[in-house]
Design a protein around this motif. Structure first.
Motif, short mmCIF file in Angstrom:
data_model
loop_
_atom_site.label_atom_id
_atom_site.label_comp_id
_atom_site.label_asym_id
_atom_site.label_seq_id
_atom_site.Cartn_x
_atom_site.Cartn_y
_atom_site.Cartn_z
N ARG A 169 15.95 86.40 -19.55
CA ARG A 169 15.63 87.40 -18.54
C ARG A 169 15.16 86.72 -17.26
O ARG A 169 15.40 87.19 -16.16
N VAL A 170 14.47 85.59 -17.43
CA VAL A 170 14.04 84.76 -16.30
C VAL A 170 14.49 83.34 -16.59
O VAL A 170 14.85 83.00 -17.70
N ASN A 177 5.18 85.34 -15.25
CA ASN A 177 4.38 84.85 -14.14
C ASN A 177 4.73 83.44 -13.69
O ASN A 177 4.09 82.89 -12.81
N GLN A 178 5.76 82.85 -14.29
CA GLN A 178 6.11 81.49 -13.89
C GLN A 178 6.72 81.47 -12.50
O GLN A 178 7.32 82.42 -12.05
N SER A 179 6.56 80.34 -11.83
CA SER A 179 7.07 80.25 -10.46
C SER A 179 8.39 79.48 -10.38
O SER A 179 8.94 79.32 -9.32
N GLY A 180 8.90 79.01 -11.53
CA GLY A 180 10.20 78.35 -11.53
C GLY A 180 10.15 76.92 -11.59
O GLY A 180 9.81 76.06 -12.03
N TRP A 184 14.64 97.33 -22.75
CA TRP A 184 16.09 97.53 -22.83
C TRP A 184 16.73 97.43 -21.44
O TRP A 184 17.71 96.74 -21.25
N ARG A 185 16.13 98.12 -20.45
CA ARG A 185 16.66 98.08 -19.08
C ARG A 185 16.66 96.65 -18.52
O ARG A 185 17.59 96.26 -17.82
N GLU A 186 15.62 95.89 -18.83
CA GLU A 186 15.47 94.55 -18.27
C GLU A 186 16.27 93.48 -19.00
O GLU A 186 16.43 92.38 -18.48
N ASN A 187 16.80 93.80 -20.17
CA ASN A 187 17.48 92.78 -20.97
C ASN A 187 18.91 93.09 -21.36
O ASN A 187 19.64 92.19 -21.76
N PRO A 213 21.14 78.97 -22.74
CA PRO A 213 20.15 80.00 -23.02
C PRO A 213 20.80 81.35 -23.29
O PRO A 213 21.84 81.68 -22.74
N TYR A 214 20.17 82.10 -24.17
CA TYR A 214 20.60 83.46 -24.48
C TYR A 214 19.38 84.29 -24.88
O TYR A 214 18.32 83.75 -25.16
#
Length: 192
Positions: free
Chosen positions: A42-43, A189-192, A68-71, A146-147
């Motif tokens: 998702r991220v 909350n990660q910034s990448g 569900w909407r986000e994934n 990734p999945y």
């Protein structure tokens, strides 16, 4: 037949026998029902705080609708859960929230050998995860793709909400896992 292919066939056959006895989906442990699989997390997962495998647990219908909407993209077509293909295998309406929870599983797989969350169990706080794998060739490539998956899981297979998050997670023989309530704060909350 290659040893890796044979291993995957034996694991799937054994799980299929269990499924025949319990009404579970072939290739998955009893109490684990796949609903969708999507490429990518998702991220972005490549962050020091993100584990090899992440389970996000949803205990209520409202949060499940958000998950569900986000994934699960609206345009995601049907897939074959027995071969680990991306796609929809069910819907949110298949989840009985009186006995099940919604799980969002994030991990990685070889590009030539799709994998999936096949089983999950908890003794209260510690969680053990078993992955299934489809090996169509003689060997799997050593790459990471990734999945994420959305699954309905029997509520008694996971810790109670008050015991989350837990980092006492073993994925097959890998101890780099995390189980938390949806959405996991360390990931969102990660910034990448």
């Amino acid at each position: 037949m290659a040893r890796a292919m044979l291993r995957a066939v034996v694991v799937l056959a054994a799980m299929g026998v269990l499924a025949g006895c319990s009404g579970a989906v072939p290739g998955y442990a009893p109490g684990v029902q796949p609903l969708a699989k999507v490429e990518g997390w998702r991220v972005e997962p490549f962050h020091p705080d993100v584990p090899f495998g992440l389970v996000e647990v949803v205990y209520d219908r409202d949060t499940a609708e958000q998950a569900w909407r986000e994934n699960v993209p609206e345009d995601l077509g049907e897939g074959d859960s027995a071969e680990g293909e991306p796609g929809r295998y069910g819907s949110l309406d298949d989840v009985d929230f009186s006995a099940q929870v919604l799980v969002v599983w994030h991990s990685g797989q070889s590009s030539s050998c799709p994998s999936w969350l096949a089983g999950i169990e908890s003794d209260g706080a510690a969680v053990a995860i078993e992955r299934g794998e489809y090996v169509p060739q003689d060997a799997c490539t050593d790459d990471y793709n990734p999945y994420r998956m959305v699954l309905a899981v029997a509520a008694d297979r996971l810790p109670e909400p008050g015991l989350l998050p837990t980092q006492d997670v073993v994925i097959d023989t890998i101890s780099d896992g995390r189980v938390s309530a949806y959405p996991d704060e360390r990931v969102t909350n990660q910034s990448g």
